[in-house]
Design an enzyme around this catalytic site. Structure first.
Site, PDB file in Angstrom:
ATOM      1  N   ARG A 154       0.856  -1.191   0.000  1.00 12.45           N
ATOM      2  CA  ARG A 154       0.000   0.000   0.000  1.00 12.45           C
ATOM      3  C   ARG A 154       0.883   1.229   0.000  1.00 12.45           C
ATOM      4  O   ARG A 154       1.855   1.285   0.776  1.00 12.45           O
ATOM      5  CB  ARG A 154      -0.862   0.041   1.274  1.00 12.45           C
ATOM      6  CG  ARG A 154      -1.856  -1.065   1.402  1.00 12.45           C
ATOM      7  CD  ARG A 154      -2.339  -1.196   2.840  1.00 12.45           C
ATOM      8  NE  ARG A 154      -1.221  -1.504   3.736  1.00 12.45           N
ATOM      9  CZ  ARG A 154      -1.297  -1.555   5.060  1.00 12.45           C
ATOM     10  NH1 ARG A 154      -2.434  -1.290   5.658  1.00 12.45           N
ATOM     11  NH2 ARG A 154      -0.244  -1.860   5.792  1.00 12.45           N
ATOM     12  N   CYS A 263      -4.717   2.385  -7.790  1.00  9.92           N
ATOM     13  CA  CYS A 263      -5.092   0.973  -7.966  1.00  9.92           C
ATOM     14  C   CYS A 263      -6.596   0.704  -7.991  1.00  9.92           C
ATOM     15  O   CYS A 263      -7.103   0.195  -8.987  1.00  9.92           O
ATOM     16  CB  CYS A 263      -4.434   0.126  -6.872  1.00  9.92           C
ATOM     17  SG  CYS A 263      -2.652   0.049  -7.083  1.00  9.92           S
TER      18      CYS A 263
END
Ligand SMILES: NC(=O)c1ccc[n+]([C@@H]2O[C@H](COP(=O)([O-])OP(=O)(O)OC[C@H]3O[C@@H](n4cnc5c(N)ncnc54)[C@H](O)[C@@H]3O)[C@@H](O)[C@H]2O)c1
Length: 439
Positions: A154, A263
């Site tokens: 992340r 994403c």
């Protein structure tokens, strides 16, 4: 073992640096000379906590090299990772694989026998098999292995996520590929990180299904927030209680302005497009994509309506990055919300601790300030869009004094009713009761 990392964006750079930290000899390649020049000078090109220290140390110790020269790097590498972008294709939302194929063609021309080619980028199911066939056709003389190794890091905690992942997923078609991945991830294996060794296709689907599920969770709680607003509920209390159920889990249950980033938006679109293409409709995710788009517009509308009602002409926006601790603004809700405010005639003043550089290029006619307090000066409405730590403990009395109006939209639910007491602010958050002085 020598590793080549093709593409030094958020995934490639973090992965390359961390593999060097594992002790491998890593050469990172990017076709953008400006990026490589800065990296060669020891300058980190993205904002990612902890990355600079590891980069400088490994480069100094000679384990980490940066170059634009793909051919000699690949010719010398045992394992070649592809970490180039797979953005959304305009129009149909499918993943644009042109950078993957271009990199694969360059690798094919330069690789040595026995090379292991690993796609780390997020690619739709079937891509690894296609790339394998394409390379085999270009180089029938050379034996190689193909591996799918999707990345789950992340942004904002990418180094930590890479060094301590929940699991490593590798899709393989032969023993050599599997053995190479076991070597590459041995330091994690020693820490008992689970490694899922599966097929190329499963690895590709795992990555998309994981992102689609998380995006769905965010969208779910956003709709629960809408219900709470109408029914007098509090989404934080609801999320906390449902999250305590182990079957549900507390992560990704934070209501907000809609998901953004590099994403979730593109991966949900690509996943839905794959479902349509393969005639296995992913109707839930189709809906997630639509609901999330609408949400960003409805959030802008809330601010516009409040401004029109109270005669406000200037809005201060705090936070442009799609989440804290990154300078990435790709598909950030701010990029939809700010233009909508401007279109409605509102003047926008803004602050972000790290994303200003990127944001200035895509958000014209925004005035930028060095601190949150400077940004809110003279604004009729303050709109908190990213929950950076620096916005978590603002002196709200000072904010109220500096503003010309008194409306605080907190679209990340950073503050509570008690924080607002005595400030004179008219506080509006997401899925929670209104607090403070109206009008
Ligand atoms: N950013 C994330 O948080 C994240 C997390 C998990 C997976 N991913 C996936 O990883 C992939 C990369 O994402 P990113 O955010 O790092 O992308 P990015 O756009 O930040 O970086 C891609 C880099 O690749 C370079 N590049 C493109 N073609 C090249 C070539 N032929 N040779 C050398 N360099 C080349 C570009 O110049 C660019 O610097 C995507 O598929 C993405 O979906 C991203």
């Amino acid at each position: 073992m020598k590793i080549a990392m093709i593409g030094t964006g958020y995934v490639g750079l973090v992965s390359g640096v961390c593999f060097a930290e594992f002790g491998f000899q890593v050469t990172c390649v990017d076709k953008n000379p400006a990026i490589i020049e800065r990296l060669q000078a020891g300058e980190v090109t993205i904002y990612e906590p902890g990355l600079d220290e590891l980069l400088v140390r490994n480069a100094r110790d000679g384990r980490l090299i940066f170059t634009t020269d793909l051919v000699p790097t690949v010719a010398d590498a045992d394992v070649i990772f592809i970490a180039v972008g797979t953005p959304s294709r305009r129009g149909d939302g499918e993943a644009d694989l042109q950078y993957i194929y271009a990199a694969a063609d360059e690798i094919a021309a330069a690789m040595k026998p026995g090379a292991v080619i690993v796609i780390k980028s997020t690619v739709v199911v079937g891509t690894n098999a296609d790339v394998r066939a394409r390379i085999a056709k270009a180089r029938p003389d050379v034996q190689f292995s193909m591996v799918s190794n999707p990345e789950f890091l992340r942004e904002g905690s990418a180094v930590e996520d890479f060094l301590r992942p929940d699991r490593v997923v590798v899709g393989v078609h032969d023993e050599a590929g599997s053995a190479a991945m076991k070597r590459v991830y041995r330091p994690l294996y020693l820490r008992e990180t689970p490694m899922i060794v599966t097929t190329l296709e499963n690895a590709e689907i795992i990555k998309y299904a994981a992102n689609a599920y998380l995006a769905m969770k965010v969208t779910f709680i956003n709709e629960v927030a809408d219900l709470c607003e109408k029914a007098g509920g509090n989404v934080q209390d609801v999320a906390r209680a449902i999250g305590m159920d182990n079957r549900i889990g507390s992560k990704f249950l934070h209501a907000g302005p809609g998901f953004g980033g590099s994403c979730f938006p593109k991966d949900t679109r690509a996943y839905a497009a794959t479902g349509r293409k393969l005639e296995a409709p992913q109707t839930l995710i189709e809906q997630v994509v639509t609901v999330n788009e609408l949400r960003k517009h409805s959030m802008a509308q809330r601010v516009i309506e409040a401004a029109q009602k109270s005669g406000v002409t200037t809005v201060a926006v705090l936070g442009i990055a799609f989440k804290p601790n990154t300078d990435d603004i790709r598909e950030s809700p701010a990029l939809d919300i700010i233009p909508a405010l401007q279109k409605a005639g509102l003047t926008v003043r803004a602050h972000d601790p790290e994303a200003r550089g990127a944001a200035e290029q895509v958000l014209p006619e925004v005035t930028w300030y060095k601190s949150a307090y400077e940004a809110v000066e003279g604004a009729g409405i303050t709109l908190l869009l990213t929950e950076w730590n620096v916005y978590r403990a603002l002196d709200l009395k000072r904010v109220a004094t500096l503003m010309s109006g008194n409306i605080l939209f907190d679209l990340r639910n950073v503050y509570s009713g008690t924080d607002i007491e005595g400030t004179g602010l008219d506080y509006r958050s997401v899925g929670r009761p209104l607090v403070g002085k109206r009008g």
